[in-house]
Structures are given as structure tokens and as C-alpha cells.
Design a protein around this motif. Structure first.
Motif, mmCIF file in Angstrom:
data_model
loop_
_atom_site.group_PDB
_atom_site.id
_atom_site.type_symbol
_atom_site.label_atom_id
_atom_site.label_comp_id
_atom_site.label_asym_id
_atom_site.label_seq_id
_atom_site.Cartn_x
_atom_site.Cartn_y
_atom_site.Cartn_z
ATOM 1 N N GLU A 96 0.854 -1.194 0.000
ATOM 2 C CA GLU A 96 0.000 0.000 0.000
ATOM 3 C C GLU A 96 0.889 1.242 0.000
ATOM 4 N N PRO A 99 -0.428 7.911 1.921
ATOM 5 C CA PRO A 99 -1.381 8.874 1.407
ATOM 6 C C PRO A 99 -0.683 9.978 0.625
ATOM 7 N N LYS A 100 -1.422 10.530 -0.333
ATOM 8 C CA LYS A 100 -0.848 11.542 -1.238
ATOM 9 C C LYS A 100 -0.499 12.812 -0.478
ATOM 10 N N HIS A 102 0.277 13.910 2.996
ATOM 11 C CA HIS A 102 0.558 13.572 4.396
ATOM 12 C C HIS A 102 1.737 14.344 4.875
#
Length: 102
Positions: A96, A99-100, A102
Motif C-alpha cells: 500500500e 497517502p498523497k 501527508h
């Protein structure tokens, strides 16, 4: 460009007439000019030399000794926290992406 611009002849004439007009007005009827000058003078004096009751109350200066500084430094050194990772309940997923934003 020269920072200090010399005044031209019309400038000298206008300023001279202005000074003559102010002096004439002051000699004929000084009240309208004298009252604002007194008010601004009093305000300026109060600003430069405030009354003692309006000045901030001075606090005594605390001089730190070397032992007090060393004690504060040791206390700061003692308080360094070591961070520990607490295992969470989410499954680990290495594929994974983070996050874009962060």
C-alpha cells in the motif's frame, strides 16, 4: 536620480508666502493656531515623559547562577522521551502506498 532634490524658484516663493501667511495669521489672531500647538505639545510631552503611574512597574531582574543553569540543563536532559511504537490492530500492508497528502 538624486535623492536630495533642489527646490526650484516657484517652490521657494510658495514656501515663503506660506511662512508669511502663518506669521501674519499668528500675529493678528493667535488663538486658532495657539490652541492646537499647545494640545500637540502636551501630547508630545506626555508621550516622551509619561507620568510615573502610567509607566510599567519594573520587576526585579533575576540573575541566574551557574548552578541554576546547570540544574535546568540537567532537567531538560532528563526529560527526553523515548518514543515507542504501539502495535495497532490494522493488518500490515507493505504494497500500500502512503497517502498523497501527508
Amino acid at each position: 536620480m538624486n535623492m536630495y532634490r533642489r527646490l526650484s524658484l516657484p517652490d521657494y516663493i510658495i514656501y515663503g508666502l506660506l511662512v508669511v501667511g502663518i506669521l501674519y495669521r499668528f500675529l493678528v489672531n493667535p488663538g486658532p493656531l495657539l490652541i492646537p500647538l499647545l494640545v500637540f505639545g502636551v501630547i508630545f510631552l506626555l508621550y516622551k515623559f509619561p507620568p510615573n503611574r502610567l509607566q510599567k512597574q519594573g520587576r526585579p531582574v533575576q540573575h541566574r547562577t551557574r548552578t541554576a543553569e546547570r540544574k535546568k540543563y540537567e532537567e531538560r536532559e532528563r526529560r527526553k522521551a523515548h518514543f515507542r511504537v504501539i502495535p495497532g490492530s490494522k493488518p500490515d500492508s507493505d504494497e500500500e502506498q502512503p497517502p498523497k497528502y501527508h
